[in-house]
Design a protein around this motif. Structure first.
Motif, PDB file in Angstrom:
ATOM      1  N   THR A 107       0.798  -1.224   0.000  1.00  0.00           N
ATOM      2  CA  THR A 107       0.000   0.000   0.000  1.00  0.00           C
ATOM      3  C   THR A 107       0.832   1.277   0.000  1.00  0.00           C
ATOM      4  O   THR A 107       0.278   2.368  -0.048  1.00  0.00           O
ATOM      5  CB  THR A 107      -0.927   0.047   1.242  1.00  0.00           C
ATOM      6  OG1 THR A 107      -0.116  -0.037   2.418  1.00  0.00           O
ATOM      7  CG2 THR A 107      -1.935  -1.078   1.215  1.00  0.00           C
ATOM      8  N   ALA A 108       2.156   1.155   0.045  1.00  0.00           N
ATOM      9  CA  ALA A 108       2.989   2.361   0.137  1.00  0.00           C
ATOM     10  C   ALA A 108       4.426   2.020  -0.238  1.00  0.00           C
ATOM     11  O   ALA A 108       4.822   0.847  -0.274  1.00  0.00           O
ATOM     12  CB  ALA A 108       2.933   2.945   1.546  1.00  0.00           C
ATOM     13  N   VAL A 128       7.884  13.518  -5.340  1.00  0.00           N
ATOM     14  CA  VAL A 128       7.798  12.054  -5.273  1.00  0.00           C
ATOM     15  C   VAL A 128       6.820  11.600  -6.340  1.00  0.00           C
ATOM     16  O   VAL A 128       5.728  12.154  -6.475  1.00  0.00           O
ATOM     17  CB  VAL A 128       7.334  11.591  -3.876  1.00  0.00           C
ATOM     18  CG1 VAL A 128       7.266  10.068  -3.803  1.00  0.00           C
ATOM     19  CG2 VAL A 128       8.266  12.143  -2.800  1.00  0.00           C
ATOM     20  N   SER A 129       7.207  10.573  -7.104  1.00  0.00           N
ATOM     21  CA  SER A 129       6.382  10.145  -8.233  1.00  0.00           C
ATOM     22  C   SER A 129       6.323   8.621  -8.308  1.00  0.00           C
ATOM     23  O   SER A 129       7.333   7.938  -8.121  1.00  0.00           O
ATOM     24  CB  SER A 129       6.975  10.701  -9.537  1.00  0.00           C
ATOM     25  OG  SER A 129       6.397  10.075 -10.662  1.00  0.00           O
ATOM     26  N   MET A 143       3.920  14.362  -6.009  1.00  0.00           N
ATOM     27  CA  MET A 143       3.671  14.997  -4.719  1.00  0.00           C
ATOM     28  C   MET A 143       4.966  15.646  -4.235  1.00  0.00           C
ATOM     29  O   MET A 143       6.056  15.075  -4.386  1.00  0.00           O
ATOM     30  CB  MET A 143       3.202  13.960  -3.687  1.00  0.00           C
ATOM     31  CG  MET A 143       2.008  13.132  -4.135  1.00  0.00           C
ATOM     32  SD  MET A 143       0.512  14.103  -4.414  1.00  0.00           S
ATOM     33  CE  MET A 143       0.123  14.587  -2.737  1.00  0.00           C
ATOM     34  N   THR A 144       4.879  16.838  -3.652  1.00  0.00           N
ATOM     35  CA  THR A 144       6.081  17.477  -3.114  1.00  0.00           C
ATOM     36  C   THR A 144       6.548  16.747  -1.861  1.00  0.00           C
ATOM     37  O   THR A 144       5.753  16.133  -1.134  1.00  0.00           O
ATOM     38  CB  THR A 144       5.815  18.947  -2.760  1.00  0.00           C
ATOM     39  OG1 THR A 144       4.798  19.013  -1.752  1.00  0.00           O
ATOM     40  CG2 THR A 144       5.392  19.731  -3.978  1.00  0.00           C
ATOM     41  N   LEU A 145       7.854  16.828  -1.606  1.00  0.00           N
ATOM     42  CA  LEU A 145       8.406  16.153  -0.432  1.00  0.00           C
ATOM     43  C   LEU A 145       7.795  16.675   0.860  1.00  0.00           C
ATOM     44  O   LEU A 145       7.645  15.931   1.833  1.00  0.00           O
ATOM     45  CB  LEU A 145       9.933  16.339  -0.410  1.00  0.00           C
ATOM     46  CG  LEU A 145      10.694  15.563   0.661  1.00  0.00           C
ATOM     47  CD1 LEU A 145      10.576  14.059   0.429  1.00  0.00           C
ATOM     48  CD2 LEU A 145      12.155  15.980   0.693  1.00  0.00           C
ATOM     49  N   THR A 146       7.418  17.954   0.883  1.00  0.00           N
ATOM     50  CA  THR A 146       6.844  18.534   2.096  1.00  0.00           C
ATOM     51  C   THR A 146       5.453  17.990   2.407  1.00  0.00           C
ATOM     52  O   THR A 146       4.926  18.251   3.485  1.00  0.00           O
ATOM     53  CB  THR A 146       6.794  20.066   1.989  1.00  0.00           C
ATOM     54  OG1 THR A 146       6.211  20.444   0.731  1.00  0.00           O
ATOM     55  CG2 THR A 146       8.190  20.655   2.089  1.00  0.00           C
ATOM     56  N   PHE A 164       0.129   4.737  -1.693  1.00  0.00           N
ATOM     57  CA  PHE A 164      -0.434   4.624  -3.036  1.00  0.00           C
ATOM     58  C   PHE A 164      -1.657   5.529  -3.193  1.00  0.00           C
ATOM     59  O   PHE A 164      -1.969   5.982  -4.297  1.00  0.00           O
ATOM     60  CB  PHE A 164      -0.835   3.183  -3.335  1.00  0.00           C
ATOM     61  CG  PHE A 164       0.326   2.230  -3.484  1.00  0.00           C
ATOM     62  CD1 PHE A 164       1.626   2.693  -3.532  1.00  0.00           C
ATOM     63  CD2 PHE A 164       0.110   0.866  -3.588  1.00  0.00           C
ATOM     64  CE1 PHE A 164       2.695   1.822  -3.666  1.00  0.00           C
ATOM     65  CE2 PHE A 164       1.165  -0.014  -3.735  1.00  0.00           C
ATOM     66  CZ  PHE A 164       2.458   0.469  -3.773  1.00  0.00           C
ATOM     67  N   LYS A 165      -2.366   5.778  -2.093  1.00  0.00           N
ATOM     68  CA  LYS A 165      -3.576   6.599  -2.152  1.00  0.00           C
ATOM     69  C   LYS A 165      -3.274   8.001  -2.697  1.00  0.00           C
ATOM     70  O   LYS A 165      -4.143   8.638  -3.289  1.00  0.00           O
ATOM     71  CB  LYS A 165      -4.194   6.714  -0.751  1.00  0.00           C
ATOM     72  CG  LYS A 165      -4.722   5.398  -0.181  1.00  0.00           C
ATOM     73  CD  LYS A 165      -5.279   5.617   1.217  1.00  0.00           C
ATOM     74  CE  LYS A 165      -5.769   4.310   1.818  1.00  0.00           C
ATOM     75  NZ  LYS A 165      -6.291   4.501   3.195  1.00  0.00           N
ATOM     76  N   ASP A 166      -2.048   8.469  -2.471  1.00  0.00           N
ATOM     77  CA  ASP A 166      -1.683   9.811  -2.934  1.00  0.00           C
ATOM     78  C   ASP A 166      -1.511   9.875  -4.445  1.00  0.00           C
ATOM     79  O   ASP A 166      -1.440  10.967  -5.011  1.00  0.00           O
ATOM     80  CB  ASP A 166      -0.383  10.258  -2.267  1.00  0.00           C
ATOM     81  CG  ASP A 166      -0.489  10.343  -0.755  1.00  0.00           C
ATOM     82  OD1 ASP A 166      -1.623  10.526  -0.258  1.00  0.00           O
ATOM     83  OD2 ASP A 166       0.548  10.223  -0.082  1.00  0.00           O
ATOM     84  N   PHE A 167      -1.436   8.712  -5.104  1.00  0.00           N
ATOM     85  CA  PHE A 167      -1.123   8.675  -6.526  1.00  0.00           C
ATOM     86  C   PHE A 167      -2.222   7.995  -7.349  1.00  0.00           C
ATOM     87  O   PHE A 167      -1.967   7.422  -8.388  1.00  0.00           O
ATOM     88  CB  PHE A 167       0.221   7.958  -6.737  1.00  0.00           C
ATOM     89  CG  PHE A 167       1.355   8.635  -6.036  1.00  0.00           C
ATOM     90  CD1 PHE A 167       2.068   9.634  -6.663  1.00  0.00           C
ATOM     91  CD2 PHE A 167       1.679   8.299  -4.736  1.00  0.00           C
ATOM     92  CE1 PHE A 167       3.105  10.284  -6.016  1.00  0.00           C
ATOM     93  CE2 PHE A 167       2.718   8.939  -4.079  1.00  0.00           C
ATOM     94  CZ  PHE A 167       3.429   9.930  -4.710  1.00  0.00           C
TER      95      PHE A 167
END
Length: 450
Positions: A107-108, A128-129, A143-146, A164-167
């Motif tokens: 999941t990550a 991050v990609s 997504m930015t590192l921050t 994975f939810k972020d992408f």
């Protein structure tokens, strides 16, 4: 060796294709092997997947190399695009034929990162990609590192957990993971980063706990995070639960138990899934100490294997010896160790493990052992000590500096009697005799055209 991939539509790097949809192993790369150009993934078969830097659009000076068990990535002239990328399949961007790596058990992705970027860019200058199969490189969500490290990139290690939810979950397969050197607006950035422990995290249901991060720092000096501490320092040890589970019971073991007495020690909850234990290292001898952690909670699946599912979660080294690790001098903004007579020169030293309250002494002398000055240095309270040397009345020439540090209030700490340089002078300072106003006027008179 470094790898360069130009991510443009007309340039394809083709490699032999293994079984479609191969299942991912937990480790992507630990960077402890000799091969700079491949990660640890096989799909299955004999071909390892590519890893390294990519660049294009004018970027130069970029590299990605193994560095003492980590991956070091940097660029100094990024005017197009640059970053780190690691492939999950052996066919690098073949439109319409990418199958990716089966990641349904995860999941990550997690990794450790440290470094610095030029000019403090928004978002820390790193994005991050995660790229799904048949998505054009560069067009995937980033997504930015921050988003993961609110304080941004630092020169000490931090752990990132990118879900994975972020992408765009659900994600069943992935083709590549990358860290573009871009600010939050996607503009190119320059800098250097190190990454380590790049791996997938298993599918964690809401009913199961997982320790996803662990670290330590000197509680008296939070910037001291290198897992090497002076005896008697209070060491703050923390763990992080991946789903921010609260009201759990965190337990800590520190081996060898016969010396530490720390077995099943109860950790304190700090909120948001973080638990900590403050370790009193007073009286411990030199050596390495192994830490293991656990999380328990009624009604949930416990994590009894800690951050590292097999073996030690973290190793901390305790030392009993004082160590002068840095020395420098300055006279205002001048810091080149070359000064005029009459300048007030400040000599500074630093104790490696931030030992405060010590007696630091300095001796200054010439090659003929004349004009000797000595004295007690002043402590700043953070392991740094300084001596202000007034050079008024001294002759020009070469002066040598030697320093020592002891701690009479804590005799268990072995003194450093050899200073920064174990043999000979710690620092060499050159004084140049400053011309008097009369001498300067005479020079002007002699050079005046007649």
């Amino acid at each position: 060796m470094k790898k360069t991939i130009f991510f443009i539509y007309c340039f394809l790097l083709m490699f032999s294709i293994n079984a479609a949809g191969a299942s991912a192993p937990p480790w992507i790369d630990d960077f402890d092997h000799a091969d700079n150009s491949h990660n640890l993934i096989r799909n299955p078969g004999t071909n390892r997947c590519w890893t390294g830097s990519y660049s294009g659009g004018g970027s130069t000076g970029g590299y990605a190399v193994h560095d003492n068990g980590t991956m070091k990535i940097g660029v100094n002239n990024n005017i197009g695009w640059f970053g780190f990328s690691t492939d999950f399949h052996t066919n690098s961007y073949a439109p319409g034929s990418e199958v990716g790596l089966n990641v349904t058990s995860y999941t990550a992705i997690t990794f450790k990162i440290k470094g610095y970027m030029s000019n403090n860019p928004p978002g820390s200058g790193i994005r991050v990609s995660m790229r799904k199969p048949n998505v054009v490189p560069g067009s995937e969500l980033k997504m930015t590192l921050t988003n993961y490290l609110t304080a941004g990139l630092k020169t000490n290690w931090q752990t990132v957990v990118a879900s994975f939810k972020d992408f765009g979950a659900p994600i069943s397969s992935l083709e590549a993971f990358s860290l573009p050197f871009e600010n939050s607006s996607g503009n190119p950035c320059n800098g250097v980063i190190w990454i380590d422990d790049l791996k997938f995290l298993p599918d964690i249901s809401t009913n199961a706990m997982n320790i996803s991060g662990i670290g330590s720092y000197n509680q008296n000096h939070p910037a001291d995070t290198d897992n090497n501490y002076l005896e008697a320092a209070p060491v703050y040890i923390w763990i992080q639960e991946i789903n921010n589970t609260t009201s759990a019971t965190g337990l800590m073991d520190i081996d060898p138990y016969s010396r530490t007495g720390v077995s099943n020690a109860l950790m304190t909850e700090a909120g948001s899934g973080r638990y900590y234990y403050v370790w009193n290292t007073t009286g411990l001898s030199n050596g390495s100490y192994s830490l293991e952690s656990m999380l328990r909670k009624p009604g949930m699946t416990n994590d009894l294997n800690g951050y590292n599912n097999t073996g030690t979660d973290l190793v901390i080294r305790i030392t009993n010896g004082l160590n002068i690790s840095a020395i420098s001098s300055e006279a205002g903004d001048d810091k080149d160790n070359n000064y005029n007579t009459g300048d007030k020169v400040k000599v500074l030293i630093a104790e490696k493990n931030y030992a405060a309250g010590c007696e630091a002494r300095i001796v200054l002398y010439t090659a003929e052992k004349t004009n000797v000055r000595s004295g007690l240095m002043t402590g700043t309270g953070s392991g740094e000590y300084y001596y202000e040397w007034d050079t008024t009345g001294l002759s020009g020439g070469t002066y040598y500096v030697e320093t020592t540090i002891t701690n009479s209030s804590h005799p268990a700490h072995r003194p450093d009697l050899t200073g920064y340089n174990d043999s000979g002078a710690d620092l060499v300072i050159t004084l140049v005799e400053k011309e008097s106003p009369q001498d300067q006027a005479l020079v002007l008179w002699n050079n005046y055209p007649r």
